[in-house]
Design an enzyme around this catalytic site. Sequence first.
Site, PDB file in Angstrom:
ATOM      1  N   GLY A 381       0.823  -1.198   0.000  1.00  9.98           N
ATOM      2  CA  GLY A 381       0.000   0.000   0.000  1.00  9.98           C
ATOM      3  C   GLY A 381       0.856   1.247   0.000  1.00  9.98           C
ATOM      4  O   GLY A 381       2.077   1.186   0.147  1.00  9.98           O
ATOM      5  N   PRO A 382       0.249   2.400  -0.153  1.00 12.33           N
ATOM      6  CA  PRO A 382       0.997   3.663  -0.188  1.00 12.33           C
ATOM      7  C   PRO A 382       1.595   3.997   1.170  1.00 12.33           C
ATOM      8  O   PRO A 382       1.206   3.425   2.192  1.00 12.33           O
ATOM      9  CB  PRO A 382      -0.055   4.693  -0.614  1.00 12.33           C
ATOM     10  CG  PRO A 382      -1.359   4.069  -0.234  1.00 12.33           C
ATOM     11  CD  PRO A 382      -1.192   2.596  -0.374  1.00 12.33           C
ATOM     12  N   PRO A 383       2.531   4.926   1.214  1.00 10.92           N
ATOM     13  CA  PRO A 383       3.135   5.306   2.506  1.00 10.92           C
ATOM     14  C   PRO A 383       2.122   5.974   3.429  1.00 10.92           C
ATOM     15  O   PRO A 383       1.219   6.676   2.986  1.00 10.92           O
ATOM     16  CB  PRO A 383       4.241   6.301   2.091  1.00 10.92           C
ATOM     17  CG  PRO A 383       4.469   6.063   0.648  1.00 10.92           C
ATOM     18  CD  PRO A 383       3.171   5.602   0.080  1.00 10.92           C
ATOM     19  N   GLY A 384       2.299   5.745   4.723  1.00 10.66           N
ATOM     20  CA  GLY A 384       1.496   6.438   5.714  1.00 10.66           C
ATOM     21  C   GLY A 384       0.158   5.828   6.037  1.00 10.66           C
ATOM     22  O   GLY A 384      -0.640   6.450   6.743  1.00 10.66           O
ATOM     23  N   VAL A 385      -0.119   4.596   5.562  1.00 11.21           N
ATOM     24  CA  VAL A 385      -1.420   3.993   5.843  1.00 11.21           C
ATOM     25  C   VAL A 385      -1.365   3.073   7.055  1.00 11.21           C
ATOM     26  O   VAL A 385      -2.397   2.512   7.450  1.00 11.21           O
ATOM     27  CB  VAL A 385      -1.947   3.224   4.611  1.00 11.21           C
ATOM     28  CG1 VAL A 385      -2.184   4.173   3.457  1.00 11.21           C
ATOM     29  CG2 VAL A 385      -0.976   2.116   4.213  1.00 11.21           C
ATOM     30  N   GLY A 386      -0.180   2.860   7.649  1.00  9.48           N
ATOM     31  CA  GLY A 386      -0.100   2.072   8.874  1.00  9.48           C
ATOM     32  C   GLY A 386       0.349   0.642   8.690  1.00  9.48           C
ATOM     33  O   GLY A 386       0.033  -0.207   9.530  1.00  9.48           O
ATOM     34  N   LYS A 387       1.104   0.342   7.626  1.00  8.55           N
ATOM     35  CA  LYS A 387       1.542  -1.040   7.388  1.00  8.55           C
ATOM     36  C   LYS A 387       2.518  -1.491   8.480  1.00  8.55           C
ATOM     37  O   LYS A 387       2.427  -2.610   8.996  1.00  8.55           O
ATOM     38  CB  LYS A 387       2.222  -1.131   6.014  1.00  8.55           C
ATOM     39  CG  LYS A 387       1.339  -0.729   4.856  1.00  8.55           C
ATOM     40  CD  LYS A 387       2.025  -0.962   3.526  1.00  8.55           C
ATOM     41  CE  LYS A 387       3.293  -0.141   3.372  1.00  8.55           C
ATOM     42  NZ  LYS A 387       3.020   1.304   3.348  1.00  8.55           N
ATOM     43  N   THR A 388       3.471  -0.638   8.824  1.00  8.13           N
ATOM     44  CA  THR A 388       4.464  -1.013   9.833  1.00  8.13           C
ATOM     45  C   THR A 388       3.850  -1.105  11.220  1.00  8.13           C
ATOM     46  O   THR A 388       4.111  -2.041  11.978  1.00  8.13           O
ATOM     47  CB  THR A 388       5.616   0.002   9.835  1.00  8.13           C
ATOM     48  OG1 THR A 388       6.199   0.055   8.527  1.00  8.13           O
ATOM     49  CG2 THR A 388       6.680  -0.385  10.847  1.00  8.13           C
ATOM     50  N   SER A 745      -3.529   2.946 -18.469  1.00  7.26           N
ATOM     51  CA  SER A 745      -4.889   3.305 -18.017  1.00  7.26           C
ATOM     52  C   SER A 745      -5.292   4.706 -18.452  1.00  7.26           C
ATOM     53  O   SER A 745      -6.259   5.236 -17.925  1.00  7.26           O
ATOM     54  CB  SER A 745      -4.967   3.205 -16.486  1.00  7.26           C
ATOM     55  OG  SER A 745      -4.035   4.080 -15.887  1.00  7.26           O
ATOM     56  N   LYS A 788      -7.882   4.671  -7.199  1.00 10.25           N
ATOM     57  CA  LYS A 788      -8.273   5.733  -8.129  1.00 10.25           C
ATOM     58  C   LYS A 788      -9.584   6.390  -7.712  1.00 10.25           C
ATOM     59  O   LYS A 788      -9.726   7.615  -7.799  1.00 10.25           O
ATOM     60  CB  LYS A 788      -8.383   5.157  -9.544  1.00 10.25           C
ATOM     61  CG  LYS A 788      -7.044   4.706 -10.133  1.00 10.25           C
ATOM     62  CD  LYS A 788      -7.228   4.052 -11.487  1.00 10.25           C
ATOM     63  CE  LYS A 788      -5.874   3.600 -12.062  1.00 10.25           C
ATOM     64  NZ  LYS A 788      -6.023   2.926 -13.360  1.00 10.25           N
TER      65      LYS A 788
END
Length: 833
Positions: A381-388, A745, A788
């Site tokens: 996912g994109p940075p800053g979404v809480g993966k870590t 796309s 998107k």
Amino acid sequence: MIELLASIEGVVLASKMATSNIKLPRRLPLLIIDGVLFPGASIRIPVSSEKNMNMVRNHLLSRSTLSSAIIGVVPREIRSSDEDDGNVLHSIGTAGIVIQVTGTNWPRPAYTLLVTGLCRFKLERITEKSPYLIASVRQLDRLPGEESSELDEPNTELSDLMEQFREQATKLIDMLDLSLPAVVRLKRLLNSLPTESLPDVCAAIVRASHTERLQILDAVDLAERFKKTLPLLVRQIEGLQLLQKARKEDIGPLDFTKIPFPRGKFFNDMDKEDEIAALEKKVRETDMPEQAKKISLREIQRLKKMPPHMPDHAVTRNYIELMTELPWSKQSPEVIDINKSRKDLDADHYGMDKLKKRVLEYLAVRQLKNELKGPILCFVGPPGVGKTSVGRSIAKSLGREFHRISLGGVCDQSDIRGHRRTYIGSMPGRIIQGLKTVGVNNPVFLLDEIDKMSPGIHGDPSAALLEVLDPEQNCNFTDHYLNVPFDLSQVLFIATANTINTIPPALLDRMEIITVPGYTHDEKENIARNHLVPKQLKEHGLTPDVLQFTDEAIRTIISKYTREAGVRGLERKIGAVCRAVAVKVVEKQSSVLKESSVIENQKRIGRNEVPQEIGNLTLSPVPTPPELPFILDEEAVIDILGTPIFDIEVTGRLGQPGVAVGLAWTSAGGQIMYVEATKIEGDGQLILTGQLGSVMKESAQLALNLVRSHIYEYGIKINNGVDLMEGTDIHIHFPAGAVGKDGPSAGVTIFTVLVSLFSGRIVRSDVAMTGEITLRGLILPVGGIKEKVLAAHRAGMRSVILPSRNEKDLVEIPQTVKVQYKFIKIQLLNKEE
């Protein structure tokens, strides 16, 4: 004994060099040492100080003549770490010839010189101090091969001393183990050694203090030299006799204070044996596999036979200690409670339903079957979404230890698999080091930024991860440093990545991909209210009694100051607001203190207690301080953060034909993308700008040809000729030219722009579109639909055009977003659609 052999060989070498008619130069470069070099003896001298290094580089290594190999070796008066200068140097040194120069660059540049002493000299004066010391010297005794004037003169006392000294030297050799080949060779060389060389050679090999060695070096007179060296030789012999007697009689502990040789080595050997015995006991008590225990015990046997000063001694010792510290069978207890884990995950993270569902599935199966191998999850996912942070929450809910391994920028496969124990400084890989750190064999390992590894000159780290992340192979993971298998099947591996495009297919196949998309406005508002605002208030020393955010203030920050998939930018903006309020709070506190002082002065005036110097002070009415808490609304946020960053109306950019809004997917989440086109006079060329990739260039050419082949279906009129491009150039531009763009796309968007340009009709400003086209007008499905749509939501769009075959992807879009949009699904481009 080895030192004695080296000294005797140095004398033989010096005697051979005497045939080369070596003459001592008047000026010698100086090598400053802590020990003492005697004529006729050979020693190895480590070189690490700045001036000694300069002497080696500029004098020895830059010249190749025999005379340039002669240097002056001068001992210090005292052992000091100060800069070398003439104040601490001994007045007498030894001229020596450098036989060998070896060097190393690890852990820092250093050299080692093999030097054979030739003769004594006296320092007259220092002629140069930079870059290394050069001194004018005067020779004191003869070089090898020169005639000695002292031996020509008959001297009964000197003859007796020489005879007595040779007798004691022979006695010392006889006390050694004659079965050793080195001792036999030593005895043979001693018989051929000139008697006048014996004092210097014996002084080099017997145990003596630094002061005693300097006294022998100062003894230029041969008879004086014999007198000062003979007691040292006798003392050494007596010490060996006491030691041999103690071994024969087995009389128990010796009174080491009466043994006339240094005791440090003996005690060091005893300490070494005790430490190795303790290490061996620890290995036998450790619950490691039989193969690992067998290898560890074999390394201990090697360690017993290895001198402590050898480089391999430290490598072997570190290896054995690591083997005993690894958690071969130690596990942390698990407390699996599905309901508690669900509550913990919901409390720590908002949204992420797909991710939480997979974690709860793992916990349920784990509770039913304890032997379940750890899955390999990969959050994309994109940075800053809480993966870590969600990986840390999973470890907390499982009750396991957590360890994070950052793989961003790793380009050496040894970081994963470790270094082989073939050189000093080798170490295990990050997996084994992490297990040693946590101390259990079932932790949660977070492999952060797994998509940012790259192959280098030392191998491909992503290939080294194949065995680690394969559930069928990692039960026998072999680190190059350990060289024994270690079971990783109980480890729960969680990887994070921004995109899967840069992950090799073989590595991607071993992981279970879980997509973590960006957040909607409602989700961001919930996260800000329940997580980010309390966190930032605590970090800035504020409380809800001091600062409160209204819902309008949070929505303003989200919509006008951040347009991202994650919440890092949102957290920074909230922190900026907290800092501005902190300034106001401190200023208010200072104002209150000042006003309190004014009120107290007023009371003192009433009691006639005002000091003389402020007796004429005129007091003004005390203003009423503002009340707490500070309540921030939309106007206050704009006043603090300044002009809104994203307060730009889309309508203003779409008010003319030839402009449309597309949707793009990036590793940082979805983004809206403007496409502009215009006609200019020319010869039928297609001009593309905006830093496009090859796929987008082909999509633009394809869209133009599709429009040219269906001009009548789309109501396009041709003024001159039979072709749209006759006498006309088409310029298509993608704004934000500094950002690279590529992907399959943008076909529908480019086609819509061209139809709008040629027909003169304006595209609606609240419509965004995505999809790829074929030459026949078919609409092909694309990826990243959820990202998107969320990007269109952040930009304020109300309708989205997407391929009909992507209708299945609308299930992942939150219901709160779905009800606000009109989704137009198309399959074929025609006039009606």
